[in-house]
Structures are given as structure tokens and as C-alpha cells.
Design a protein around this motif. Structure first.
Motif, PDB file in Angstrom:
ATOM      1  N   ALA A 126     -28.417   6.406  21.083  1.00 19.33           N
ATOM      2  CA  ALA A 126     -28.276   4.996  21.421  1.00 19.33           C
ATOM      3  C   ALA A 126     -29.571   4.251  21.159  1.00 19.33           C
ATOM      4  O   ALA A 126     -30.629   4.843  20.979  1.00 19.33           O
ATOM      5  N   THR A 133     -27.029   1.833  31.414  1.00 20.60           N
ATOM      6  CA  THR A 133     -26.118   1.918  32.541  1.00 20.60           C
ATOM      7  C   THR A 133     -26.725   2.767  33.651  1.00 20.60           C
ATOM      8  O   THR A 133     -27.794   3.350  33.500  1.00 20.60           O
ATOM      9  N   ASN A 138     -26.902   4.361  27.182  1.00 20.35           N
ATOM     10  CA  ASN A 138     -26.807   3.026  26.610  1.00 20.35           C
ATOM     11  C   ASN A 138     -25.342   2.696  26.390  1.00 20.35           C
ATOM     12  O   ASN A 138     -24.581   3.536  25.927  1.00 20.35           O
ATOM     13  N   PRO A 139     -24.881   1.465  26.729  1.00 17.56           N
ATOM     14  CA  PRO A 139     -23.462   1.145  26.585  1.00 17.56           C
ATOM     15  C   PRO A 139     -23.005   1.056  25.139  1.00 17.56           C
ATOM     16  O   PRO A 139     -21.812   1.038  24.874  1.00 17.56           O
ATOM     17  N   GLY A 140     -23.911   0.981  24.190  1.00 18.68           N
ATOM     18  CA  GLY A 140     -23.543   0.950  22.785  1.00 18.68           C
ATOM     19  C   GLY A 140     -24.399   1.907  21.996  1.00 18.68           C
ATOM     20  O   GLY A 140     -25.555   2.170  22.322  1.00 18.68           O
ATOM     21  N   GLY A 150     -21.239  -7.058  19.895  1.00 13.14           N
ATOM     22  CA  GLY A 150     -22.043  -6.913  21.100  1.00 13.14           C
ATOM     23  C   GLY A 150     -23.044  -8.046  21.171  1.00 13.14           C
ATOM     24  O   GLY A 150     -23.453  -8.587  20.138  1.00 13.14           O
ATOM     25  N   ARG A 154     -27.402 -10.188  27.006  1.00 15.50           N
ATOM     26  CA  ARG A 154     -26.207  -9.842  27.771  1.00 15.50           C
ATOM     27  C   ARG A 154     -26.096 -10.748  28.990  1.00 15.50           C
ATOM     28  O   ARG A 154     -26.700 -10.507  30.028  1.00 15.50           O
ATOM     29  N   ARG A 221     -12.906  -0.817  18.304  1.00 18.44           N
ATOM     30  CA  ARG A 221     -13.605  -0.199  19.441  1.00 18.44           C
ATOM     31  C   ARG A 221     -12.839   1.032  19.926  1.00 18.44           C
ATOM     32  O   ARG A 221     -13.443   2.055  20.291  1.00 18.44           O
ATOM     33  N   SER A 235     -18.968   3.318  23.844  1.00 19.92           N
ATOM     34  CA  SER A 235     -18.185   2.259  23.199  1.00 19.92           C
ATOM     35  C   SER A 235     -18.313   0.926  23.922  1.00 19.92           C
ATOM     36  O   SER A 235     -17.649  -0.043  23.567  1.00 19.92           O
ATOM     37  N   ASP A 236     -19.168   0.860  24.954  1.00 19.94           N
ATOM     38  CA  ASP A 236     -19.480  -0.381  25.676  1.00 19.94           C
ATOM     39  C   ASP A 236     -18.232  -1.073  26.207  1.00 19.94           C
ATOM     40  O   ASP A 236     -17.997  -2.254  25.968  1.00 19.94           O
ATOM     41  N   TRP A 237     -17.427  -0.328  26.953  1.00 18.53           N
ATOM     42  CA  TRP A 237     -16.195  -0.905  27.505  1.00 18.53           C
ATOM     43  C   TRP A 237     -16.472  -1.965  28.551  1.00 18.53           C
ATOM     44  O   TRP A 237     -15.622  -2.812  28.830  1.00 18.53           O
ATOM     45  N   TYR A 239     -18.366  -4.432  28.196  1.00 14.62           N
ATOM     46  CA  TYR A 239     -18.417  -5.718  27.493  1.00 14.62           C
ATOM     47  C   TYR A 239     -17.104  -6.038  26.784  1.00 14.62           C
ATOM     48  O   TYR A 239     -16.838  -7.195  26.460  1.00 14.62           O
TER      49      TYR A 239
END
Length: 263
Positions: A126, A133, A138-140, A150, A154, A221, A235-237, A239
Motif C-alpha cells: 500500500a 485504518t 492502508n485502505p487502498g 479515491g 479524504r 472495485r 479495496s477501500d470499501w 470510501y
């Protein structure tokens, strides 16, 4: 238009849209790509041409909507909601197929990128500069941007507002060019929509990557989450709802504005 024509037209058109749009993101992002680091101009024009190709291909079958926000705006304009589920189903499945084909086309480049020592070392694949988090992940990940959008900063309300504003402009432009459930845009209209997408990317794409299309973000996604990509990151769910809800709200607003100001 029959339901079968609508479904096939939207599926193929959206698949082409996401294949070419995701393809330019892959070309700019992935190591060993000839277009690596080509920049934001390449991405915005790539997505504009992706809209052009997908809409021209599907125009005669389904009207080339390719976007639930457009479908919602058209339904509000015409008052006909009967085919909306068919449009949405074709669009989502098409977006997933297009994202899968991006992975196929760039298979070796994904492998080279995600096994590169610099990428692997950057914390579970990441971006170490990105938000973290509670569990430290990392969310992505390093290739999530190939598949979905993204934010650079944020902030929920700013990110949501950006997507709403940009999508409202897009859908209002499409509606005022004459798109209804029975009347697809002509060739010039499709070209102008593609140029509008380029313009939106240049003007309003910086904050969030301008999804302006729920399935363009959600379908890829989902594919990112399912693909066997090593070191791909999350996969940053957290967001993911913003590029779905924002464009849907924008499409509905555009339909309402059209009814109030232009009908």
C-alpha cells in the motif's frame, strides 16, 4: 428498444468504456508500461475517448447511457422507470467485464508492479503516504487506482459534493442534448459528451478522480477485491459509497433541474 437490446447494448458499451478507461489508468500506473507516468492529461483524454467508443458502439441498441446517473436523469425527464433495472444490470455487469479485461491485457504488468521490491516494501503493498485504518492497513493499494477512484484529501462531505456537482453537470448536458428513453444522442451529441467528460476531468477531477458514474467505480472495485493480485492492498470499501451515492444524487438533481428549467 426491447429489454434484451438494452441489456446487451449497455453491457457491451459499458465493458468497452471501462476497458479503455481502466486501460489508460493501467498504462499510466503500472511499471514497465510504455505510458507509465504519462500524467493526468493522458487519463482525462483516455476516459473521454472511452466514453466516445462505448457510447458509439451501444447507441443503436440501448441509447448508450452506460451510467446509472444518466439512466436516473433520463427516467426523471421522461417519467418512465420501467427499463431502469435492465439498464443498471447491464451497466454493472459490463463494468465488471471491462475491469477484468484490463487485468487480462496488463497481466504481466500487474505482476511486475506488485512484485517490485519498492512496492512490496511500502507496507503490505500500500501507499505509505495514504490514510491508515485501525489495523494499520492502508485502505487502498498500489493498483486500486487502476480500477476505481479515491480522494486526494479524504473529507466525506467535500468528496461527496465534488461527485454530485460534476455528475450534475454531465447529466444535465446530456439531457439538454435531447436524450430520452426513445431518442439516443446523435453522433455529434456523443462526441460533445465525450469532450464534456474530458473537461470535467480537467476541471473537477483533481479532488476525487471524478467517478461521475456509479458502476464505473463499483464494478471494477469488486473485480479488484476478487482478483488474485499479490500485495494489492485493500479495496477501500469505506470510501466506496461516495462514488456511488454522489453520482446518483447528481443524476437525480440534473433530472430535477431539467424539469424545472428546460421542460
Amino acid at each position: 428498444m426491447s429489454s434484451g437490446h438494452i441489456f446487451i447494448g449497455e453491457l457491451i458499451g459499458t465493458a468497452v468504456l471501462v476497458l479503455l478507461g481502466g486501460g489508460v489508468c493501467a498504462a499510466v500506473t503500472l511499471k514497465k508500461s510504455k505510458a507509465q507516468n504519462a500524467g493526468w492529461l493522458a487519463i482525462t483524454f483516455g476516459w473521454g475517448f472511452a466514453v466516445l467508443a462505448g457510447a458509439y458502439i451501444s447507441n443503436g441498441y440501448s441509447g448508450g447511457q452506460l451510467n446509472p446517473a444518466v439512466t436516473i436523469g433520463v427516467a426523471i425527464k421522461t417519467g418512465d422507470w420501467s427499463k431502469v433495472p435492465v439498464y443498471l444490470a447491464g451497466q454493472l455487469l459490463g463494468a465488471m467485464i471491462g475491469a477484468f479485461l484490463v487485468w487480462v491485457a496488463y497481466y504481466g504488468h500487474f505482476k511486475a508492479h506488485l512484485t517490485d521490491p519498492e512496492v512490496v516494501e511500502a507496507g503490505r503493498g500500500a501507499d505509505p503516504a495514504g490514510p491508515v485504518t485501525k489495523d494499520g492497513d492502508n485502505p487502498g493499494g498500489p493498483v486500486l487506482g487502476v480500477f476505481s477512484t479515491g480522494p486526494e484529501i479524504r473529507n466525506v462531505w467535500q468528496n461527496l459534493a465534488t461527485e454530485i456537482i460534476a455528475t450534475t453537470v454531465l447529466v444535465l448536458f446530456i439531457l439538454t442534448q435531447g436524450m430520452t428513453k426513445e431518442l439516443a444522442l446523435n453522433g455529434l451529441g456523443i462526441l460533445l459528451v465525450a469532450l464534456t467528460v474530458v473537461g470535467l476531468g480537467l476541471s473537477l477531477g483533481g479532488p476525487t478522480g471524478y467517478a461521475i458514474n456509479p458502476v464505473r467505480d463499483l464494478g471494477p472495485r469488486i473485480v479488484h477485491a476478487l482478483l488474485p493480485l499479490p500485495n494489492k492492498g485493500g479495496s477501500d470499501w469505506g470510501y466506496a459509497w461516495i462514488p456511488v451515492v454522489g453520482p446518483l444524487v447528481g443524476g437525480a438533481l440534473a433530472g430535477g433541474i431539467y424539469q424545472l428549467a428546460f421542460a
